[in-house]
Write a protein that holds these residues in place. Structure first.
Motif, PDB file in Angstrom:
ATOM      1  N   LEU A  75       0.838  -1.192   0.000  1.00  0.00           N
ATOM      2  CA  LEU A  75       0.000   0.000   0.000  1.00  0.00           C
ATOM      3  C   LEU A  75       0.877   1.248   0.000  1.00  0.00           C
ATOM      4  CD1 LEU A  75      -2.595  -1.144   2.695  1.00  0.00           C
ATOM      5  CD2 LEU A  75      -2.585  -1.600   0.227  1.00  0.00           C
ATOM      6  N   HIS A  76       0.649   2.082  -1.012  1.00  0.00           N
ATOM      7  CA  HIS A  76       1.504   3.261  -1.191  1.00  0.00           C
ATOM      8  C   HIS A  76       1.078   4.414  -0.293  1.00  0.00           C
ATOM      9  CE1 HIS A  76      -1.455   5.574  -3.544  1.00  0.00           C
ATOM     10  NE2 HIS A  76      -1.712   4.479  -4.256  1.00  0.00           N
ATOM     11  N   GLY A  77       1.839   5.486  -0.358  1.00  0.00           N
ATOM     12  CA  GLY A  77       1.595   6.641   0.487  1.00  0.00           C
ATOM     13  C   GLY A  77       1.230   7.874  -0.312  1.00  0.00           C
ATOM     14  N   TRP A  78       1.328   9.036   0.346  1.00  0.00           N
ATOM     15  CA  TRP A  78       1.190  10.345  -0.293  1.00  0.00           C
ATOM     16  C   TRP A  78       2.414  11.165   0.075  1.00  0.00           C
ATOM     17  CZ3 TRP A  78       1.948  15.352   0.176  1.00  0.00           C
ATOM     18  CH2 TRP A  78       1.437  16.190  -0.821  1.00  0.00           C
ATOM     19  N   PRO A  79       3.070  11.850  -0.892  1.00  0.00           N
ATOM     20  CA  PRO A  79       2.809  11.755  -2.318  1.00  0.00           C
ATOM     21  C   PRO A  79       3.405  10.450  -2.835  1.00  0.00           C
ATOM     22  CG  PRO A  79       4.683  13.214  -1.963  1.00  0.00           C
ATOM     23  CD  PRO A  79       4.195  12.783  -0.609  1.00  0.00           C
ATOM     24  N   GLY A  80       2.588   9.626  -3.409  1.00  0.00           N
ATOM     25  CA  GLY A  80       3.099   8.328  -3.818  1.00  0.00           C
ATOM     26  C   GLY A  80       2.181   7.649  -4.803  1.00  0.00           C
ATOM     27  N   GLY A  81       2.534   6.420  -5.125  1.00  0.00           N
ATOM     28  CA  GLY A  81       1.791   5.598  -6.057  1.00  0.00           C
ATOM     29  C   GLY A  81       2.431   4.229  -6.091  1.00  0.00           C
ATOM     30  N   PRO A  96       1.974  20.958 -14.366  1.00  0.00           N
ATOM     31  CA  PRO A  96       3.111  20.052 -14.140  1.00  0.00           C
ATOM     32  C   PRO A  96       4.287  20.700 -13.416  1.00  0.00           C
ATOM     33  CG  PRO A  96       2.227  19.730 -16.340  1.00  0.00           C
ATOM     34  CD  PRO A  96       1.543  20.949 -15.781  1.00  0.00           C
ATOM     35  N   GLY A  97       4.571  21.953 -13.720  1.00  0.00           N
ATOM     36  CA  GLY A  97       5.680  22.618 -13.048  1.00  0.00           C
ATOM     37  C   GLY A  97       5.423  22.790 -11.564  1.00  0.00           C
ATOM     38  N   ALA A  98       4.190  23.159 -11.224  1.00  0.00           N
ATOM     39  CA  ALA A  98       3.844  23.317  -9.817  1.00  0.00           C
ATOM     40  C   ALA A  98       3.808  21.967  -9.107  1.00  0.00           C
ATOM     41  CB  ALA A  98       2.500  24.022  -9.694  1.00  0.00           C
ATOM     42  N   VAL A  99       3.295  20.938  -9.792  1.00  0.00           N
ATOM     43  CA  VAL A  99       3.278  19.601  -9.200  1.00  0.00           C
ATOM     44  C   VAL A  99       4.698  19.148  -8.900  1.00  0.00           C
ATOM     45  CG1 VAL A  99       2.805  17.158  -9.654  1.00  0.00           C
ATOM     46  CG2 VAL A  99       1.080  18.887 -10.198  1.00  0.00           C
ATOM     47  N   ARG A 100       5.581  19.319  -9.867  1.00  0.00           N
ATOM     48  CA  ARG A 100       6.969  18.902  -9.670  1.00  0.00           C
ATOM     49  C   ARG A 100       7.587  19.645  -8.484  1.00  0.00           C
ATOM     50  NH1 ARG A 100      11.806  17.167 -11.833  1.00  0.00           N
ATOM     51  NH2 ARG A 100      10.824  16.179 -13.610  1.00  0.00           N
ATOM     52  N   ALA A 101       7.439  20.965  -8.437  1.00  0.00           N
ATOM     53  CA  ALA A 101       8.035  21.749  -7.356  1.00  0.00           C
ATOM     54  C   ALA A 101       7.479  21.313  -6.001  1.00  0.00           C
ATOM     55  CB  ALA A 101       7.783  23.233  -7.589  1.00  0.00           C
ATOM     56  N   TYR A 102       6.173  21.050  -5.952  1.00  0.00           N
ATOM     57  CA  TYR A 102       5.548  20.678  -4.688  1.00  0.00           C
ATOM     58  C   TYR A 102       6.016  19.304  -4.219  1.00  0.00           C
ATOM     59  CZ  TYR A 102       1.869  20.800  -1.130  1.00  0.00           C
ATOM     60  OH  TYR A 102       1.191  20.828   0.063  1.00  0.00           O
ATOM     61  N   LEU A 103       5.996  18.334  -5.128  1.00  0.00           N
ATOM     62  CA  LEU A 103       6.420  16.988  -4.743  1.00  0.00           C
ATOM     63  C   LEU A 103       7.915  16.942  -4.430  1.00  0.00           C
ATOM     64  CD1 LEU A 103       4.414  14.593  -7.086  1.00  0.00           C
ATOM     65  CD2 LEU A 103       3.730  15.714  -4.955  1.00  0.00           C
ATOM     66  N   GLU A 129       9.668  10.625 -11.890  1.00  0.00           N
ATOM     67  CA  GLU A 129       9.047  11.284 -13.028  1.00  0.00           C
ATOM     68  C   GLU A 129       7.661  10.726 -13.328  1.00  0.00           C
ATOM     69  OE1 GLU A 129      10.099  13.900 -14.365  1.00  0.00           O
ATOM     70  OE2 GLU A 129      12.164  13.990 -13.633  1.00  0.00           O
ATOM     71  N   ALA A 130       7.477   9.425 -13.163  1.00  0.00           N
ATOM     72  CA  ALA A 130       6.163   8.832 -13.428  1.00  0.00           C
ATOM     73  C   ALA A 130       5.125   9.397 -12.465  1.00  0.00           C
ATOM     74  CB  ALA A 130       6.235   7.311 -13.308  1.00  0.00           C
ATOM     75  N   LEU A 131       5.543   9.649 -11.236  1.00  0.00           N
ATOM     76  CA  LEU A 131       4.610  10.181 -10.248  1.00  0.00           C
ATOM     77  C   LEU A 131       4.272  11.641 -10.560  1.00  0.00           C
ATOM     78  CD1 LEU A 131       3.339   8.660  -7.930  1.00  0.00           C
ATOM     79  CD2 LEU A 131       4.997   9.712  -6.396  1.00  0.00           C
ATOM     80  N   VAL A 132       5.243  12.412 -11.003  1.00  0.00           N
ATOM     81  CA  VAL A 132       4.966  13.788 -11.405  1.00  0.00           C
ATOM     82  C   VAL A 132       3.922  13.798 -12.520  1.00  0.00           C
ATOM     83  CG1 VAL A 132       5.923  15.857 -12.472  1.00  0.00           C
ATOM     84  CG2 VAL A 132       7.217  14.671 -10.690  1.00  0.00           C
ATOM     85  N   GLU A 133       4.095  12.917 -13.497  1.00  0.00           N
ATOM     86  CA  GLU A 133       3.150  12.853 -14.610  1.00  0.00           C
ATOM     87  C   GLU A 133       1.757  12.450 -14.120  1.00  0.00           C
ATOM     88  OE1 GLU A 133       2.554  10.517 -18.893  1.00  0.00           O
ATOM     89  OE2 GLU A 133       4.418  10.305 -17.749  1.00  0.00           O
TER      90      GLU A 133
END
Length: 277
Positions: free
Chosen positions: A16-22, A153-160, A177-181
């Protein structure tokens, strides 16, 4: 039905994965176990391939801990899995414990990352000296969080990247990178926040206990806890309390590991899983 990734044959291992995760949280652990177990890694509700456009409009309760456990029981039954060794960290820890409470016959053992005993929730999340570490759980309640990050995507990347760099200690916790996408798809980031908006997070648990709510009963199941000592959320001072929650647990503290135990301590977690196969 949850989307799921399956590898190998043998006794069931449910990850079972977490956050931010997958599911990519288990990209290092799965190959270590697939030769001797069936490794099942579900995309939890609202995450990864279990996300569908429009999920961000659904009520947060559809993505709560309770909803996740219901979905997992349906998955385990549909796949006819034998009692599984359940592995988790972060969101996956509390979900694994909730699954064990509701359906103990489906769980052979637990192997989890830093597992906070309920008696330490208040100290962990509400102590003035540690409160700043949990800022994101407040931020995730705000519509502003979605407006600033969702679909960008830029904001997601910076946040994660903030969480990977601040919570992680070993290089394996670097950018995924897969998680950013996955989190950059319109609506996906907002849907991931519903874990927090549903009241399932550590902060809500701490507030409930601080207001006089009861402590959950211990979970009597064989368990191993791999504790990353460099996790800023759950430092090793809390490790000795684990047996209040998991009285049959062994606890291994790793001095150079942070929050992302399936990635940072894949070999150590695999060894613990093998002990229950």
């Amino acid at each position: 039905m949850l989307a799921v990734e399956r590898s190998g044959t043998g006794p069931a291992v449910l990850c079972l994965h977490g956050w931010p995760g997958g599911t990519s949280d288990y990209r290092l652990l799965t190959p270590l176990l697939a030769g001797e177990a069936e490794v099942v890694v579900p995309h939890l509700p609202g995450f990864g391939e279990s996300f569908a456009p429009g999920d961000e409009l659904r009520p947060p309760s559809d993505f709560s801990r309770e909803a996740m456990v219901t979905a997992l029981i349906e998955l385990v039954d549909s796949l006819s899995l034998e009692p599984a060794v359940v592995v988790g960290y972060d969101v996956g820890v509390t979900t694994a414990i909730a699954l064990t409470r509701r359906a103990p016959e489906r769980v052979r053992a637990l192997v989890v990352g830093n597992a906070l005993a309920p008696s330490t929730f208040v100290s962990a999340a509400l102590d003035p000296h540690r409160r700043a570490e949990f800022w994101y759980q407040d931020f995730h309640q705000l519509e502003l969080c979605s407006r600033l990050v969702d679909g960008n995507p830029g904001a997601v990347r910076a946040y994660l990247e903030h969480f990977w760099s601040h919570w992680g200690a070993r290089p394996a916790a670097a950018v995924d990178e897969a998680l950013v996408e996955a989190y950059s798809r319109p609506g996906a980031f907002t849907t991931s926040l519903n874990w927090y908006r549903s009241g399932s997070s550590t902060l809500y648990g701490a507030l409930a206990i601080a207001e006089g709510g009861p402590l959950p009963e211990p979970v009597d199941v064989p368990a191993s806890v791999v504790w990353g000592a460099l996790d800023p959320l759950f430092p090793p001072d809390f490790a000795p309390n684990v047996t209040e929650l998991l009285p049959r647990a062994s606890v291994q503290v790793l001095d150079d590991v942070g929050h992302f135990t399936p990635l940072e301590a894949a070999a150590e977690m695999a060894d613990e899983v093998r002990g229950y196969l």
